[in-house]
Design a protein around this motif. Structure first.
Motif, mmCIF file in Angstrom:
data_model
loop_
_atom_site.group_PDB
_atom_site.id
_atom_site.type_symbol
_atom_site.label_atom_id
_atom_site.label_comp_id
_atom_site.label_asym_id
_atom_site.label_seq_id
_atom_site.Cartn_x
_atom_site.Cartn_y
_atom_site.Cartn_z
ATOM 1 N N CYS A 53 0.855 -1.196 0.000
ATOM 2 C CA CYS A 53 0.000 0.000 0.000
ATOM 3 C C CYS A 53 0.889 1.243 0.000
ATOM 4 C CB CYS A 53 -0.910 -0.011 1.226
ATOM 5 S SG CYS A 53 -1.928 1.463 1.346
ATOM 6 N N TYR A 55 -0.074 4.364 0.648
ATOM 7 C CA TYR A 55 -0.630 5.519 1.337
ATOM 8 C C TYR A 55 0.150 5.974 2.564
ATOM 9 C CZ TYR A 55 -4.913 5.799 -1.394
ATOM 10 O OH TYR A 55 -5.819 5.971 -2.394
ATOM 11 N N CYS A 56 0.704 5.041 3.342
ATOM 12 C CA CYS A 56 1.415 5.521 4.539
ATOM 13 C C CYS A 56 2.587 4.606 4.866
ATOM 14 C CB CYS A 56 0.463 5.667 5.733
ATOM 15 S SG CYS A 56 0.246 4.176 6.707
ATOM 16 N N LEU A 87 -6.736 -4.290 6.407
ATOM 17 C CA LEU A 87 -6.432 -3.001 5.784
ATOM 18 C C LEU A 87 -7.259 -1.921 6.460
ATOM 19 C CD1 LEU A 87 -6.570 -3.902 1.970
ATOM 20 C CD2 LEU A 87 -4.511 -3.468 3.301
ATOM 21 N N CYS A 88 -6.753 -0.708 6.506
ATOM 22 C CA CYS A 88 -7.556 0.403 7.024
ATOM 23 C C CYS A 88 -8.464 0.892 5.894
ATOM 24 C CB CYS A 88 -6.659 1.516 7.547
ATOM 25 S SG CYS A 88 -5.945 2.524 6.242
ATOM 26 N N LYS A 90 -8.396 3.485 4.044
ATOM 27 C CA LYS A 90 -7.714 3.976 2.834
ATOM 28 C C LYS A 90 -7.210 2.810 1.992
ATOM 29 C CE LYS A 90 -4.714 6.928 4.454
ATOM 30 N NZ LYS A 90 -3.648 7.941 4.372
ATOM 31 N N GLY A 91 -6.578 1.845 2.679
ATOM 32 C CA GLY A 91 -6.054 0.683 1.963
ATOM 33 C C GLY A 91 -7.165 -0.123 1.301
HETATM 34 S S1 SF4 Z 1 -3.678 0.008 4.536
HETATM 35 FE FE1 SF4 Z 1 -3.842 1.855 5.804
HETATM 36 S S2 SF4 Z 1 -2.384 1.493 7.493
HETATM 37 FE FE2 SF4 Z 1 -1.868 0.047 5.844
HETATM 38 S S3 SF4 Z 1 -0.258 1.103 4.645
HETATM 39 FE FE3 SF4 Z 1 -2.249 1.534 3.680
HETATM 40 S S4 SF4 Z 1 -2.888 3.482 4.577
HETATM 41 FE FE4 SF4 Z 1 -1.289 2.671 5.892
#
Ligand code: SF4
Length: 190
Positions: A53, A55-56, A87-88, A90-91
């Motif tokens: 992922c 995003y972060c 997953l959060c 966003k993921g």
């Molecule tokens: S799924 Fe959520 S916590 Fe995991 S890397 Fe992506 S944004 Fe970050």
């Protein structure tokens, strides 16, 4: 108490649907299995590619299912040690990165002093970046400091991203150190 305003026709439809659902459940219909098999149909014969992922800095593992060069489904990678399939929010919606009309497909360049972004091809952009890095490095290179050989530049920094894997990070840091860059950071540490 919440009041519902429904007419006779809606009432009959509602009670009919409820009765049908109850009848199906009583006949042994398992809605969880149906849900699971509908997901399986979607990903049947798809190609599965593991990725990270973007995003972060947590760096969760994601499985991307593709069919005919189209992303049909994404899900958390159960074998990934970071997220173990979870997953959060966003993921979970990462497929939208691929499907959104707002996705930027080509590099964009904004010239100094300009307010306009102009689309460029990758070759133009690679050359431009390489030229600017070389110019900056050559203009700021310090060979010695206090009589000690340092061979460094302090005008360029490198910031790694969560989408880089071990090998990519290794190559990136090797290249940066080769250029004499001493400010090496990673998104996960910030
Ligand atoms: S799924 Fe959520 S916590 Fe995991 S890397 Fe992506 S944004 Fe970050």
């Amino acid at each position: 108490m919440v009041e519902m305003n429904i007419n006779r026709r809606q009432f009959l439809k509602l009670t009919g649907a409820t009765a049908a659902t109850l009848a199906i459940v009583e006949l042994g219909f398992n809605e969880k299995e149906v849900y699971a098999s509908s997901k399986e149909l979607k990903i049947a014969k798809s190609t599965v590619t593991p990725t990270i992922c973007c995003y972060c800095g947590v760096g969760c593992g994601i499985l991307v299912h593709t069919k005919n060069n189209q992303v049909v489904y994404t899900e958390g990678d159960p074998d990934h040690p970071v997220n173990e399939g979870k997953l959060c929010s966003k993921g979970t919606t990462i497929r939208q990165l691929y499907t959104t009309e707002k996705r930027v497909l080509k590099p964009r360049y904004r010239a100094p002093g300009s307010s306009e972004w102009v689309e460029k091809d990758w070759e133009w952009m690679y050359e431009r970046i390489a030229k600017r890095v070389k110019e900056t490095r050559d203009a700021s290179f310090i060979e010695k400091e206090g009589g000690i050989v340092v061979n460094k530049t302090e005008r360029i920094a490198s910031l790694g991203g969560a989408a880089l894997d071990n090998e990519e990070t290794y190559l990136l840091s090797k290249m940066m150190r080769g250029l004499g860059i001493v400010y090496l950071e990673h998104q996960a540490r910030i």
